[in-house]
Motif scaffolding. Structure first.
Motif, PDB file in Angstrom:
ATOM      1  N   GLY A  84       0.635  -1.149   0.155  1.00  0.00           N
ATOM      2  CA  GLY A  84      -0.144   0.239  -0.071  1.00  0.00           C
ATOM      3  C   GLY A  84       0.713   1.851   0.378  1.00  0.00           C
ATOM      4  O   GLY A  84       0.241   2.418  -0.304  1.00  0.00           O
ATOM      5  N   LEU A  85       1.606   1.857   0.969  1.00  0.00           N
ATOM      6  CA  LEU A  85       3.253   2.440   0.866  1.00  0.00           C
ATOM      7  C   LEU A  85       3.642   2.963  -0.352  1.00  0.00           C
ATOM      8  O   LEU A  85       3.605   4.179  -1.598  1.00  0.00           O
ATOM      9  CB  LEU A  85       4.367   2.415   1.846  1.00  0.00           C
ATOM     10  N   SER A  86       4.352   1.714  -1.209  1.00  0.00           N
ATOM     11  CA  SER A  86       4.356   2.072  -2.378  1.00  0.00           C
ATOM     12  C   SER A  86       3.553   2.049  -3.565  1.00  0.00           C
ATOM     13  O   SER A  86       3.888   3.288  -4.974  1.00  0.00           O
ATOM     14  CB  SER A  86       4.763   0.722  -3.368  1.00  0.00           C
ATOM     15  N   VAL A  87       2.453   2.116  -2.645  1.00  0.00           N
ATOM     16  CA  VAL A  87       1.484   2.260  -4.922  1.00  0.00           C
ATOM     17  C   VAL A  87       0.945   3.690  -3.996  1.00  0.00           C
ATOM     18  O   VAL A  87       1.349   4.600  -5.117  1.00  0.00           O
ATOM     19  CB  VAL A  87       0.499   1.778  -4.425  1.00  0.00           C
ATOM     20  N   VAL A  88       0.576   4.018  -2.648  1.00  0.00           N
ATOM     21  CA  VAL A  88       1.076   5.705  -2.352  1.00  0.00           C
ATOM     22  C   VAL A  88       1.841   6.440  -2.813  1.00  0.00           C
ATOM     23  O   VAL A  88       1.840   7.527  -3.379  1.00  0.00           O
ATOM     24  CB  VAL A  88       1.092   5.687  -1.120  1.00  0.00           C
ATOM     25  N   ALA A  89       3.314   5.649  -2.614  1.00  0.00           N
ATOM     26  CA  ALA A  89       4.439   6.364  -3.057  1.00  0.00           C
ATOM     27  C   ALA A  89       4.139   7.052  -4.262  1.00  0.00           C
ATOM     28  O   ALA A  89       4.372   8.334  -4.917  1.00  0.00           O
ATOM     29  CB  ALA A  89       5.546   5.822  -3.308  1.00  0.00           C
ATOM     30  N   LEU A  90       3.782   6.432  -5.536  1.00  0.00           N
ATOM     31  CA  LEU A  90       3.629   6.387  -6.912  1.00  0.00           C
ATOM     32  C   LEU A  90       2.633   7.368  -7.293  1.00  0.00           C
ATOM     33  O   LEU A  90       3.060   7.313  -8.250  1.00  0.00           O
ATOM     34  CB  LEU A  90       4.158   5.271  -7.845  1.00  0.00           C
ATOM     35  N   SER A  91       1.618   6.828  -6.882  1.00  0.00           N
ATOM     36  CA  SER A  91       0.536   7.688  -6.848  1.00  0.00           C
ATOM     37  C   SER A  91       0.309   9.043  -6.776  1.00  0.00           C
ATOM     38  O   SER A  91      -0.644   9.717  -7.141  1.00  0.00           O
ATOM     39  CB  SER A  91      -1.228   6.878  -6.913  1.00  0.00           C
ATOM     40  N   GLY A  92       0.501   9.269  -5.277  1.00  0.00           N
ATOM     41  CA  GLY A  92       0.249  10.437  -4.761  1.00  0.00           C
ATOM     42  C   GLY A  92       0.171  10.328  -3.355  1.00  0.00           C
ATOM     43  O   GLY A  92      -1.327  10.416  -3.664  1.00  0.00           O
ATOM     44  N   SER A  93      -0.141  11.369  -2.732  1.00  0.00           N
ATOM     45  CA  SER A  93      -0.756  11.406  -1.349  1.00  0.00           C
ATOM     46  C   SER A  93      -1.478  12.707  -0.925  1.00  0.00           C
ATOM     47  O   SER A  93      -0.808  13.742  -1.500  1.00  0.00           O
ATOM     48  CB  SER A  93      -0.289  10.407  -0.572  1.00  0.00           C
ATOM     49  N   TRP A  94      -2.121  12.871  -0.731  1.00  0.00           N
ATOM     50  CA  TRP A  94      -2.902  13.812   0.343  1.00  0.00           C
ATOM     51  C   TRP A  94      -1.919  14.714   1.000  1.00  0.00           C
ATOM     52  O   TRP A  94      -1.650  15.840   1.166  1.00  0.00           O
ATOM     53  CB  TRP A  94      -4.016  14.406   1.071  1.00  0.00           C
ATOM     54  N   VAL A  95      -1.123  13.988   1.731  1.00  0.00           N
ATOM     55  CA  VAL A  95       0.921  14.709   2.435  1.00  0.00           C
ATOM     56  C   VAL A  95       1.511  14.830   1.404  1.00  0.00           C
ATOM     57  O   VAL A  95       1.667  16.891   1.827  1.00  0.00           O
ATOM     58  CB  VAL A  95       1.220  13.592   2.750  1.00  0.00           C
ATOM     59  N   ALA A  96       1.601  14.509   0.257  1.00  0.00           N
ATOM     60  CA  ALA A  96       2.613  14.780  -0.331  1.00  0.00           C
ATOM     61  C   ALA A  96       2.275  16.231  -0.870  1.00  0.00           C
ATOM     62  O   ALA A  96       2.427  17.644  -1.264  1.00  0.00           O
ATOM     63  CB  ALA A  96       3.294  14.226  -1.646  1.00  0.00           C
ATOM     64  N   GLY A  97       1.166  16.633  -1.611  1.00  0.00           N
ATOM     65  CA  GLY A  97       0.085  17.866  -1.059  1.00  0.00           C
ATOM     66  C   GLY A  97       0.296  18.356  -1.182  1.00  0.00           C
ATOM     67  O   GLY A  97       0.524  20.076  -0.894  1.00  0.00           O
ATOM     68  N   THR A 131       9.592  18.933  -3.548  1.00  0.00           N
ATOM     69  CA  THR A 131       9.409  18.496  -2.051  1.00  0.00           C
ATOM     70  C   THR A 131       8.103  17.348  -1.552  1.00  0.00           C
ATOM     71  O   THR A 131       8.608  16.344  -0.962  1.00  0.00           O
ATOM     72  CB  THR A 131       8.293  19.571  -1.207  1.00  0.00           C
ATOM     73  N   THR A 132       7.436  17.143  -3.598  1.00  0.00           N
ATOM     74  CA  THR A 132       6.655  15.578  -3.338  1.00  0.00           C
ATOM     75  C   THR A 132       7.091  14.793  -3.843  1.00  0.00           C
ATOM     76  O   THR A 132       7.159  14.189  -3.122  1.00  0.00           O
ATOM     77  CB  THR A 132       5.927  16.117  -4.692  1.00  0.00           C
ATOM     78  N   ALA A 133       8.338  15.030  -4.312  1.00  0.00           N
ATOM     79  CA  ALA A 133       9.269  13.977  -4.416  1.00  0.00           C
ATOM     80  C   ALA A 133      10.253  13.225  -2.898  1.00  0.00           C
ATOM     81  O   ALA A 133       9.541  12.306  -3.268  1.00  0.00           O
ATOM     82  CB  ALA A 133      10.595  14.413  -5.430  1.00  0.00           C
ATOM     83  N   MET A 134      10.083  14.617  -2.348  1.00  0.00           N
ATOM     84  CA  MET A 134      11.186  13.968  -1.428  1.00  0.00           C
ATOM     85  C   MET A 134       9.638  12.886  -0.428  1.00  0.00           C
ATOM     86  O   MET A 134      10.069  12.088   0.114  1.00  0.00           O
ATOM     87  CB  MET A 134      11.410  14.719  -0.505  1.00  0.00           C
ATOM     88  N   VAL A 135       8.803  13.591   0.182  1.00  0.00           N
ATOM     89  CA  VAL A 135       7.777  12.952   0.428  1.00  0.00           C
ATOM     90  C   VAL A 135       6.896  11.226  -0.008  1.00  0.00           C
ATOM     91  O   VAL A 135       7.396  10.225   0.872  1.00  0.00           O
ATOM     92  CB  VAL A 135       6.123  13.611   0.741  1.00  0.00           C
ATOM     93  N   ASN A 136       7.383  11.484  -1.228  1.00  0.00           N
ATOM     94  CA  ASN A 136       7.042  10.065  -1.725  1.00  0.00           C
ATOM     95  C   ASN A 136       8.063   9.779  -1.970  1.00  0.00           C
ATOM     96  O   ASN A 136       7.871   7.651  -1.796  1.00  0.00           O
ATOM     97  CB  ASN A 136       6.894  10.089  -3.836  1.00  0.00           C
TER      98      ASN A 136
END
Length: 201
Positions: A84-97, A131-136
């Motif tokens: 799940g974490l890997s899928v979220v990292a590739l697709s983006g999350s609200w945290v990264a936004g 910043t988005t890249a770092m969170v992902n």
């Protein structure tokens, strides 16, 4: 010469003796039959007791086997979390936004009115991208670490356990997607995948 004859036994006494012998024989036969019946009953009781004990031993052994067999619930849960974490990292999350928008606002506040176009581009786009890249990348690294931990855990257990096939498959999927996320993080953070746009002089 003595001609005295021994008187013949009385016929009634002879019959009585025969009857007594028959009665004793009948009683002996009845006693033997009763003893045989008691022995057979005792044997059946012992057999039933042995069978009952054997059944109890089998049930106890099955219960112990079920208790000793690991359920793999924790390993399965961690494998699903890593995927799940890997899928979220590739697709983006609200945290990264949220973190990206915050970085964009902070960079704009630091801009001066005399800032050139390249500084404005860096403040509005480059900093949020990094910043988005770092969170992902953090999410991808966590997924990679968790999946590797799940696959390596049976080697350190005593006795050695074997994970179910689907748990290993999900863990390998988490490793693959996590490694891909880390690679994308490196390419995006250091601007190797997409070059930073430059304003004309």
């Amino acid at each position: 010469m003595d001609t005295t004859k021994t008187p013949a036994p009385n016929a009634a006494e002879a019959d009585t003796q025969v009857d007594l012998e028959k009665s004793e024989t009948t009683q002996d036969a009845a006693a033997e039959a009763k003893a045989d019946a008691d022995l057979a009953a005792a044997t059946d009781t012992d057999a039933d007791s042995a069978l009952t004990d054997a059944d109890l031993d089998d049930d106890f052994a099955e219960d112990r086997a079920d208790a000793e067999q690991p359920s793999h619930v924790g390993s399965a849960a961690f494998a699903i979390v890593s995927a799940g974490l890997s899928v979220v990292a590739l697709s983006g999350s609200w945290v990264a936004g949220i973190v990206s928008e915050r970085a964009s606002i902070a960079a704009r506040l630091e801009l001066s009115q005399a800032a050139d176009a390249n500084a404005q581009i860096a403040a509005q786009f480059v900093d949020p991208w990094h910043t988005t890249a770092m969170v992902n990348g953090v999410f991808s690294a966590l997924a990679l670490i968790i999946a590797t931990f799940v696959l390596a855990l049976p080697a350190f257990s005593t006795p050695e356990r074997i994970l179910p096939t689907w748990v290993r498959s999900v863990s390998w999927a988490g490793i693959g997607l996590g490694a891909l996320g880390v690679l994308l993080f490196v390419l995006m953070y250091f601007d190797l995948l997409l070059a930073i746009p430059k304003a004309a002089a």
